[in-house]
Design a protein around this motif. Structure first.
Motif, PDB file in Angstrom:
ATOM      1  N   HIS A  81      -2.188  33.828  13.174  1.00 55.70           N
ATOM      2  CA  HIS A  81      -1.026  34.707  13.003  1.00 55.70           C
ATOM      3  C   HIS A  81       0.248  33.891  12.791  1.00 55.70           C
ATOM      4  CE1 HIS A  81       1.250  38.484  14.637  1.00 55.70           C
ATOM      5  NE2 HIS A  81       1.526  38.209  13.384  1.00 55.70           N
ATOM      6  N   LEU A  85       2.869  33.569   9.717  1.00 56.60           N
ATOM      7  CA  LEU A  85       4.316  33.763   9.840  1.00 56.60           C
ATOM      8  C   LEU A  85       5.071  32.591   9.233  1.00 56.60           C
ATOM      9  CD1 LEU A  85       4.560  35.191  13.458  1.00 56.60           C
ATOM     10  CD2 LEU A  85       5.072  36.379  11.337  1.00 56.60           C
ATOM     11  N   TYR A 100      -3.082  35.922   7.655  1.00 54.92           N
ATOM     12  CA  TYR A 100      -3.143  37.170   8.433  1.00 54.92           C
ATOM     13  C   TYR A 100      -4.564  37.730   8.418  1.00 54.92           C
ATOM     14  CZ  TYR A 100       1.993  37.560   8.520  1.00 54.92           C
ATOM     15  OH  TYR A 100       3.320  37.358   8.716  1.00 54.92           O
ATOM     16  N   ASN A 112      -0.342  44.291  15.884  1.00 53.34           N
ATOM     17  CA  ASN A 112       0.765  43.466  15.384  1.00 53.34           C
ATOM     18  C   ASN A 112       0.420  42.780  14.074  1.00 53.34           C
ATOM     19  OD1 ASN A 112       2.989  43.622  17.227  1.00 53.34           O
ATOM     20  ND2 ASN A 112       1.544  42.811  18.730  1.00 53.34           N
ATOM     21  N   ILE A 113      -0.773  42.166  14.105  1.00 55.48           N
ATOM     22  CA  ILE A 113      -1.168  41.436  12.900  1.00 55.48           C
ATOM     23  C   ILE A 113      -1.366  42.412  11.750  1.00 55.48           C
ATOM     24  CG2 ILE A 113      -2.813  39.814  11.948  1.00 55.48           C
ATOM     25  CD1 ILE A 113      -3.515  38.994  14.763  1.00 55.48           C
ATOM     26  N   ARG A 115       0.063  45.205  11.296  1.00 62.21           N
ATOM     27  CA  ARG A 115       1.339  45.682  10.788  1.00 62.21           C
ATOM     28  C   ARG A 115       1.996  44.618   9.907  1.00 62.21           C
ATOM     29  NH1 ARG A 115       4.959  46.081  15.220  1.00 62.21           N
ATOM     30  NH2 ARG A 115       5.319  43.939  14.538  1.00 62.21           N
ATOM     31  N   ASP A 116       1.985  43.380  10.389  1.00 62.37           N
ATOM     32  CA  ASP A 116       2.579  42.304   9.595  1.00 62.37           C
ATOM     33  C   ASP A 116       1.912  42.200   8.232  1.00 62.37           C
ATOM     34  OD1 ASP A 116       4.323  41.763  11.543  1.00 62.37           O
ATOM     35  OD2 ASP A 116       3.419  39.880  12.199  1.00 62.37           O
TER      36      ASP A 116
ATOM     37  N   GLN B   5      -1.324  38.965  23.889  1.00 62.92           N
ATOM     38  CA  GLN B   5      -0.883  39.111  22.500  1.00 62.92           C
ATOM     39  C   GLN B   5       0.603  38.783  22.393  1.00 62.92           C
ATOM     40  OE1 GLN B   5      -2.815  40.056  20.060  1.00 62.92           O
ATOM     41  NE2 GLN B   5      -1.182  40.048  18.554  1.00 62.92           N
ATOM     42  N   PRO B   6       0.988  37.969  21.461  1.00 58.54           N
ATOM     43  CA  PRO B   6       2.451  37.795  21.288  1.00 58.54           C
ATOM     44  C   PRO B   6       3.048  39.123  20.826  1.00 58.54           C
ATOM     45  CG  PRO B   6       1.252  36.630  19.570  1.00 58.54           C
ATOM     46  CD  PRO B   6       0.223  37.191  20.521  1.00 58.54           C
ATOM     47  N   ALA B   7       3.436  39.903  21.808  1.00 59.80           N
ATOM     48  CA  ALA B   7       3.614  41.328  21.579  1.00 59.80           C
ATOM     49  C   ALA B   7       4.619  41.652  20.485  1.00 59.80           C
ATOM     50  CB  ALA B   7       4.048  41.988  22.872  1.00 59.80           C
ATOM     51  N   ILE B   9       6.133  39.778  18.103  1.00 61.65           N
ATOM     52  CA  ILE B   9       6.441  38.870  17.000  1.00 61.65           C
ATOM     53  C   ILE B   9       6.841  39.747  15.846  1.00 61.65           C
ATOM     54  CG2 ILE B   9       5.525  37.181  15.417  1.00 61.65           C
ATOM     55  CD1 ILE B   9       3.684  36.267  17.607  1.00 61.65           C
ATOM     56  N   GLU B  11       8.267  40.731  12.312  1.00 63.12           N
ATOM     57  CA  GLU B  11       8.560  40.313  10.951  1.00 63.12           C
ATOM     58  C   GLU B  11      10.030  40.592  10.666  1.00 63.12           C
ATOM     59  OE1 GLU B  11       7.196  38.703   8.965  1.00 63.12           O
ATOM     60  OE2 GLU B  11       5.050  38.795   9.242  1.00 63.12           O
TER      61      GLU B  11
END
Lengths: 838, 118
Positions: A81, A85, A100, A112-113, A115-116, B5-7, B9, B11
């Motif tokens: 991840h 980034l 990703y 999170n991933i 979504r990114d 989890q890196p909650a 992070i 974008e």
């Protein structure tokens, strides 16, 4: 393989994540180092540290560390991840997507991933991928409305209207009771659905849907506008007219509603039969609303003859009595019609000779009589400055009379400066507007205008100083840095163009590149909105924005910067010496003098460099370390643009400007002309031909059609290597004039015919002489004489006269030839600063 | 133990804000940057008017439909050499060159002329 941490370090790691989120970078690094002391190969910690390093501006270090982290823990989604980034932060979106996806393979449920990844796919317009990601997000959390809307957006952008509508409807059907009236997200989502239905071509359905939801909807204006539009499209004109009437009751100054109403009533401004009804219509609205401008101004567009005169008289008197400063700008569009221009001139000249007393206003208010008089003079001064009705001597006369009355008026002095500008006297124009600026130092408008005039007079430093009166001067890089931060593009453009005129190619290039960079920032800026707009529920505006981003670079500022930059790169390619700080004027000196001049130039450059280094050292010694290092901005490593200038492949770099220019502003003829020149030099004959064909399609009479077609044939005749068969065949099919068998003699003859045909047009003649020069270098003396004779033609303006000088430089003409041309131009345009002897 | 989890992070939130002077400015900046962060009432707002059963049904309906619309692609024989010629002469990505050729039934001349004529 996962690397579990003991409890103490585990909590430290969670802290580290918190520190990163709250941007406490120093503390974050400390925590990371603490963990790494005990577990030096802990991948996740290394990755987090890399992330923090990256946001502190240590990009390379961050990448190295993250790669190390990946080596230590290939199976960690955190590492992948972070790797993604990092790629994203350097705008390498393809690599970021890959990373990703790796992370997701390890941890398929990570929101999170996911979504990114989704946001990134939307950014690079990979809509198929976006749909997939949105589906996964929806599957994981279907109770959130925005996830449904998000999937609908993905389908919509892909062009799959049916699915998009289906998704939105499916969600609506799950609602137990109708959402409350104040639910903005619902209201917006419903209208969004409505626009998709209309876009899919089902206007009838859209109207039915709209009528079902319009009562509860919060955006009343949009609902009415849509309804009127649909009714009109369905030819239900009577109802449409009613809705437009309702809209006009809400806002009686919005032109688009009047246009809609006219159309619904079946009236046409260009049709004499409907003039009467139109007049009635607008009179009705004018009497309904006394202060409204639109219903009074619009009739001037379609009225003719005496009716026009009467209406214009009434309108002008009212405006001038009130002393509305924008009267002229509001009227000048009518000057496209010569009759109207004459009528207005006659009317206003009539006012000027009237006795001031006769002009009490209709309401019996006591208006100072001089206000009307002044407004009339002000109008006339602008009238005679405007290009369609120009008579600069008269304009000057009127403005002098006004200035005599009120020497402290900023407006009057500004018009005076504009008159000087149109004379071509940039020096006097700049001085005059600077005087106007000094009359009101707090007026930002006149300050800005002043800076622009100074730039037009090639005074870059003075202009920057003027601008600095209103910039945040403590920003990194001083006023210029702030102007960059604020994306003040007009300034950067004018600054660049001024440097170009002064022969400072490096700085000019620097400024044009800054413009291109700003557009990149704009493109990058949309990233935040992929999630933000969804959360706020403002979908229609978001869709507009996404579509706008797709043609971002058709913006006039980009076009202007691109044209200048491409020209510059072409010059750089043809004459690489420019990069060494030499320019055309130097080339004209004889060898011994040139050597001297070059040495002097070198010495000056070295001196400047040394001074710069001293300044930097001093600044560094003075600078105190800032509280948070992440807030520090990097200093520009190439403030003068010298590195930009040293490029080995000017034509390749030029593509950064040229590609968007040709793709998004294909109707710009100058762009097509430059495209031809670049592609010819890069040996892409098909693309060069495309530029010719496009130009021809836009304006078959444009001089560049003839010039480029002849040069292209000449180029084809003299190819060193044969073209691939299919390319040659395609050219043969699409390129027929001049004919394929035209040899150099035939081309010359065609060019001579062209000269005869266009003996009165400066730009056609200049193009043809350029062709003759390029076909046959021996014709130079004649070209030079002929070019100078072009100056005697009636239709020539000083921009065209300047183009002649540029041609002489391109032909590498003798200094005395250029000088003679300049003298002749100066005789023709005695006021123009640019032809003055330096 | 699963890794935390890196909650958040985030974008786009990576760029630091402009240097800020007073404490108040910093507060404002913090408020600004949290604008984009998911808030807790996102979830709450989502739940209040949600019929989870109906949603479950709806989700099922969603997945059934997916297999419906497969279109058949036209079968056109395209020479790799033609693709690379077009890609280099017209400076377009190979994918686009392939599409162009497909639209012209694999005929290079036709593909070129459809590209260059306005």
């Amino acid at each position: 393989m996962p690397q579990p941490l003991p409890a103490k370090e585990g909590s430290l790691f969670r802290q580290l994540v918190k520190f990163y989120e709250s941007k406490q970078h120093k503390k974050g690094i400390k925590a990371a180092d603490q963990i790494l002391k005990k577990h030096p190969n802990h991948g996740d910690t290394q990755a987090m540290k890399a992330l923090i390093l990256n946001s502190q501006g240590h990009g390379e270090e961050a990448f190295a560390l993250c790669k190390l982290a990946l080596k230590n823990d290939m199976k960690s989604h955190v590492c992948w991840h972070v790797y993604g980034l990092l790629w994203r932060s350097v705008k390498n979106y393809e690599e970021a997507v890959k990373a990703y996806k790796f992370a997701l393979r390890i941890e398929p449920d990570s929101q999170n991933i996911l979504r990114d990844l989704a946001l990134l796919q939307c950014q690079i317009r990979d809509f198929d991928g976006y749909i997939e990601s949105r589906k996964k997000i929806l599957n994981a959390r279907s109770q959130l409305r925005q996830n449904w809307t998000g999937l609908a957006i993905a389908y919509h952008l892909k062009g799959n209207y049916k699915e998009a509508i289906h998704i939105l409807t499916t969600y609506e059907e799950t609602l137990k009771q109708p959402p409350s009236k104040a639910d903005l997200e619902h209201s917006e989502a419903v209208l969004y659905k409505n626009t998709i239905i209309a876009e899919s071509g089902d206007v009838e359905g859209a109207l039915t849907h709209l009528e079902g939801v319009m009562k509860a909807n919060l955006d009343k204006t949009a609902v009415l506008e849509l309804k009127a539009k649909y009714l009109q499209q369905l030819d239900r004109t009577e109802e449409a007219a009613k809705v437009y009437g309702a809209l006009l009751d809400r806002n009686s100054d919005y032109r688009a509603y009047y246009d809609g109403l006219e159309k619904a009533l079946g009236l046409d401004k260009s049709d004499a039969a409907s003039i009467e009804k139109l007049t009635e219509l607008y009179e009705g609205y004018a009497s309904k609303n006394e202060r409204s401008d639109a219903p009074r101004r619009i009739p001037l567009d379609f009225l003719k003859g005496d009716a026009f005169k009467a209406a214009a008289d009434q309108y002008l008197r009212q405006m001038l009595n009130k002393g509305v400063p924008s009267t002229f700008p509001n009227i000048k569009a009518l000057y496209a019609d010569p009759d109207k221009k004459a009528t207005i001139e006659e009317l206003v000249l009539g006012y000027a000779s009237e006795k001031a007393v006769a002009n009490g206003s209709a309401e019996g208010e006591t208006v100072p009589a001089s206000r009307f008089e002044d407004s009339v003079l002000y109008f006339l001064a602008q009238h005679y400055t405007y290009v369609r009705s120009r008579n600069l001597e008269k304009a000057m006369e009127y403005i002098e009379r006004l200035i005599e009355k009120d020497p402290k008026s900023v407006d009057y002095n500004q018009i005076k400066a504009r008159i000087w500008k149109n004379y071509g006297d940039t020096q006097k124009a700049a001085d005059t507007i600077n005087h106007a600026r000094e009359l009101d130092l707090k007026d930002r408008y006149i300050n800005t205008k002043c800076a622009k005039y100074q730039l037009r007079n090639n005074e870059n430093d003075k202009a920057l100083d003027t601008m600095s009166k209103f910039t945040r001067n403590e920003a990194v890089g001083g006023p210029l840095g702030d102007l960059h931060d604020m994306q003040c593009m007009w300034f950067l453009l004018e600054d660049g163009e001024a440097y170009l005129r002064r022969g400072n190619v490096a700085l000019a290039l620097k400024r044009f590149t800054s413009i291109a960079d700003i557009f990149e920032v704009w493109q990058e800026d949309q990233f935040d909105f992929h999630s933000f707009s969804l959360r706020k529920g403002q979908i229609r505006a978001y869709i507009d924005m996404v579509r706008w981003e797709d043609h971002l670079r058709d913006h006039p500022f980009f076009t202007r910067a691109a044209l200048s930059a491409v020209k510059l790169y072409l010059k750089l390619y043809d004459n690489p010496d420019i990069a060494q700080g030499r320019n055309e004027e130097l080339d004209r000196l004889d060898p011994s003098e040139r050597k001297k001049a070059l040495k002097k130039l070198q010495r000056e450059q070295e001196k400047a460099k040394k001074a710069e280094a001293d300044r930097k050292a001093a600044a560094q010694a003075k600078a105190t370390p800032k509280a948070d290092d992440s807030d520090q901005k990097k200093e520009d490593t190439d403030p003068k643009g010298e590195k930009l200038l040293q490029t080995k492949e000017p034509l390749e770099v030029a593509m950064r400007f040229l590609t968007p220019l040709l793709e998004l502003s294909p109707r710009n003829i100058e762009g097509q002309d430059l495209g031809f020149q670049v592609y010819l030099r890069r040996e892409k004959p098909l693309l060069a031909l495309k530029c010719i064909l496009d130009t021809k399609d836009l304006d078959p009479e444009h001089p560049s059609v003839h010039k480029n077609a002849v040069l292209f044939r000449h180029h084809l005749n003299n190819l060193k290597e044969a073209l691939p068969e299919s390319v040659a065949e395609a050219i043969k099919q699409s390129f027929t004039s001049p004919p394929a068998d035209a040899d150099i003699a035939a081309l010359k003859a065609a060019n001579d015919d062209y000269i005869k045909e266009h003996s009165e047009s400066p730009s056609h003649l200049q193009a043809a002489y350029d062709v003759r020069q390029q076909l046959d270098a021996a014709s130079k003396p004649q070209n030079e004489t002929d070019l100078q004779n072009v100056l005697q033609l009636d239709g020539i303006g000083f921009d065209q006269a300047s183009a002649g000088i540029k041609l002489l430089y391109e032909w590498k003409s003798d200094a005395n030839v250029v000088e003679a041309y300049r003298e002749a131009a100066a005789k023709k345009f005695p006021q123009a600063t640019r032809f003055l002897k330096k | 133990m699963a890794e935390p989890q890196p909650a958040a992070i985030q974008e786009g939130a990576a760029e630091p804000h402009a240097p800020t002077g007073s404490a108040e400015d910093r507060k404002a900046a913090a408020a600004l940057s949290s604008l984009d962060a998911p808030t807790q009432d996102d979830d709450a707002a989502g739940k209040k008017n949600v019929d989870s059963k109906a949603l479950g049904e709806a989700m099922k309906g969603l997945s059934v439909k997916e297999h419906a619309g497969d279109e058949k692609k036209k079968v056109v024989k395209i020479e790799a050499s033609d693709v690379s010629l077009l890609a280099s002469e017209l400076e377009i990505p190979k994918q686009k060159a392939t599409d162009l050729l497909r639209a012209s039934d694999g005929n290079v001349l036709q593909a070129i002329s459809s590209f260059i004529t306005p």
